[in-house]
Design an enzyme around this catalytic site. Structure first.
Site, PDB file in Angstrom:
ATOM      1  N   ASP A   1       1.706   2.205   2.310  1.00 58.43           N
ATOM      2  CA  ASP A   1       1.085   2.849   3.484  1.00 58.43           C
ATOM      3  C   ASP A   1       1.790   2.636   4.835  1.00 58.43           C
ATOM      4  O   ASP A   1       2.194   1.515   5.153  1.00 58.43           O
ATOM      5  CB  ASP A   1      -0.323   2.294   3.720  1.00 58.43           C
ATOM      6  CG  ASP A   1      -1.179   2.225   2.493  1.00 58.43           C
ATOM      7  OD1 ASP A   1      -0.737   2.634   1.429  1.00 58.43           O
ATOM      8  OD2 ASP A   1      -2.308   1.739   2.620  1.00 58.43           O
TER       9      ASP A   1
ATOM     10  N   GLU B   1     -10.083   4.800   1.132  1.00 60.16           N
ATOM     11  CA  GLU B   1      -9.137   3.905   1.798  1.00 60.16           C
ATOM     12  C   GLU B   1      -8.625   4.569   3.082  1.00 60.16           C
ATOM     13  O   GLU B   1      -8.753   5.789   3.269  1.00 60.16           O
ATOM     14  CB  GLU B   1      -7.947   3.595   0.864  1.00 60.16           C
ATOM     15  CG  GLU B   1      -8.377   2.867  -0.404  1.00 60.16           C
ATOM     16  CD  GLU B   1      -7.222   2.439  -1.320  1.00 60.16           C
ATOM     17  OE1 GLU B   1      -7.270   1.316  -1.827  1.00 60.16           O
ATOM     18  OE2 GLU B   1      -6.284   3.227  -1.535  1.00 60.16           O
TER      19      GLU B   1
HETATM   20  C1  FRU Z   1      -3.796   2.119   0.137  1.00 59.35           C
HETATM   21  C2  FRU Z   1      -4.024   0.631  -0.043  1.00 59.35           C
HETATM   22  C3  FRU Z   1      -4.910   0.081   1.061  1.00 59.35           C
HETATM   23  C4  FRU Z   1      -4.507  -1.360   1.123  1.00 59.35           C
HETATM   24  C5  FRU Z   1      -3.025  -1.280   0.842  1.00 59.35           C
HETATM   25  C6  FRU Z   1      -2.476  -2.465   0.105  1.00 59.35           C
HETATM   26  O1  FRU Z   1      -2.664   2.609  -0.484  1.00 59.35           O
HETATM   27  O2  FRU Z   1      -4.571   0.378  -1.322  1.00 59.35           O
HETATM   28  O3  FRU Z   1      -6.284   0.281   0.851  1.00 59.35           O
HETATM   29  O4  FRU Z   1      -4.803  -1.930   2.370  1.00 59.35           O
HETATM   30  O5  FRU Z   1      -2.816  -0.118   0.086  1.00 59.35           O
HETATM   31  O6  FRU Z   1      -1.088  -2.413   0.008  1.00 59.35           O
END
Ligand code: FRU
Length: 434
Positions: free
Chosen positions: A24, A200
């Site tokens: 992300d 998310e």
């Molecule tokens: C989204 C996610 C978020 C988390 C991060 C962990 O892709 O699952 O919810 O904070 O990636 O790397």
């Protein structure tokens, strides 16, 4: 930053780190003429793990300079997704009015999986070195899943407002704070009839409809995984109003930000100049991210996209288009006009071995589609991705941003986007209309 998904020196050089794993985008913020992109990063390997915030900056959103890891994992915690703000009024006391602190608000993820809470770190040297706030965590509900805080200075509240998710409950919680340290719950937004998977990376932001500052609507992005429109990871959004306490959606229709398989966890930049709303997403899908053949880096971001709202056929419609900075850059960028006929029509990207990608409009199903079956090997995934579109004009345009490792399609002024990774055999493309 060099290295790329099988295409060193390609147009996308710069949108991924030179080595190791990335997911992300985090902490997107504009400060002192630079766009800062932090990102979920494993400093030690090319698979997910040891989650830390990597860092890159750019003055034009196209060429990026990779910087040292900003916030590192510890023995007990990973640094999960979150956001960054510049604390111009020094509400935290971390900086001064002359030299305000950049503050990161991230999820502290306990490695044993027992707790996720929201924490702060701050930098007074433009994001290069970071101090962890001693009073962490600043928001802890004692939950195993509670993450991805997106904080902005909210002009309705005249306070900091955080959007953060309870992933399994399909809830976005809104909190308010005056100093980023003490948070007060305002409300929760949910969609009972909504998608499967977990929620998310939320983002709540205002946009003026057709640029008219008297017609402000609020957009709420929520990424879902799995349960995306083409399977696996995807981002949907709601359009509505923010009254300083709650987000009231106009309706609970599921609107997808992108109909391809590879645009996830996208969020917008804080403080972008000229009131621009710019976002980018992680160009991947949790279904197969770990298997994408890439070396020495695994993971790239989409092209940065400018968001706007427009009234189209009586509906407030979100438009996304590549940022204007792309013009004159070396990035593959072609626009085609589609004049719907009785049968499918469109364009094919091919090489000496045959077709790689077909992009077209199917008048029978009223869909714009991207077929990557000629450029997709080894990994189990769908390859034809379709977006519903009912053209009211005689013709419409499709703009294609292409690389050897990806293709991003924007149709009808940005009403439709399809983003897909490619696993190509060679890089050379020929373009033929059909
Ligand atoms: C989204 C996610 C978020 C988390 C991060 C962990 O892709 O699952 O919810 O904070 O990636 O790397």
């Amino acid at each position: 930053m060099g290295g790329d998904c099988k295409s060193p020196g390609s147009a996308f050089e710069g949108s991924n780190p030179s080595r190791n794993w990335m997911n992300d985008p985090n902490g997107l913020v504009f400060y002192k003429n630079k766009y800062h992109l932090f990102f979920q990063y494993n400093p030690l390997g090319d698979q997910w793990g040891n989650m830390s915030w990597g860092h890159a900056t750019s003055s034009d959103l196209i060429n990026w300079q990779e910087l040292p890891v900003a916030i590192s994992y510890t023995q007990t915690h990973g640094i999960f997704s979150g956001s960054a703000v510049v604390d111009y009024f020094n509400t935290t006391g971390f900086g001064t009015l002359e030299n305000p602190a950049m503050v990161a608000i991230f999820t502290d993820h306990q490695h044993d999986g027992q707790n996720q809470s929201q924490s702060l770190a701050y930098s007074t040297d433009e994001g290069i070195t970071w101090q962890i706030y001693q009073g962490n965590p600043v928001l802890d509900l004692g939950m195993t899943d509670f993450r991805d805080p997106k904080v902005v200075w909210n002009t309705v509240n005249e306070a900091w407002v955080m959007s953060v998710v309870k992933p399994h409950e399909h809830k976005v919680c809104f909190y308010q704070s005056r100093d980023l340290k003490q948070w007060q719950l305002l409300s929760e937004f949910s969609n009972k009839n909504g998608t499967d998977g977990v929620w998310e990376c939320p983002d709540l932001f205002p946009l003026a409809v057709d640029g008219d500052q008297r017609k402000i609507k609020w957009v709420l992005f929520v990424s879902v995984n799995p349960g995306g429109v083409t399977g696996g990871s995807g981002t949907h959004f709601f359009i509505g109003d923010w009254n300083g306490n709650e987000f009231i959606a106009d309706d609970l229709t599921t609107r997808w930000l992108d109909y391809g398989r590879d645009n996830y966890a996208g969020v917008t930049f804080a403080d972008a100049p000229d009131n621009r709303k710019i976002y980018l997403g992680w160009m991947n899908n949790w279904d197969y991210a770990k298997d994408i053949p890439a070396n020495p880096a695994r993971g790239a971001m989409t092209i940065p996209r400018e968001l706007s709202l427009s009234m189209i056929d009586g509906k407030v419609t979100l438009l996304q288009n590549p940022v204007k900075e792309i013009l004159g850059s070396a990035i593959g960028d072609e626009t085609f006009t589609i004049t719907p006929k009785d049968a499918k029509s469109g364009i094919r990207y091919s090489n000496a071995n045959g077709h790689l990608v077909e992009i077209g409009f199917d008048p029978k199903t009223k869909e714009i589609y991207l077929d990557r079956s000629g450029a997709w090997y080894e990994i189990d995934s769908t390859s034809i991705h379709r977006a519903p579109f009912d053209p009211h004009e005689k013709s419409f345009e499709i703009r294609v941003i292409s690389d050897t490792g990806s293709i991003e399609l924007f149709a009808a002024g940005g009403q439709v986007a399809i983003t897909d990774l490619l696993i190509p055999s060679t890089a050379a493309y020929r373009v033929t209309p059909f």
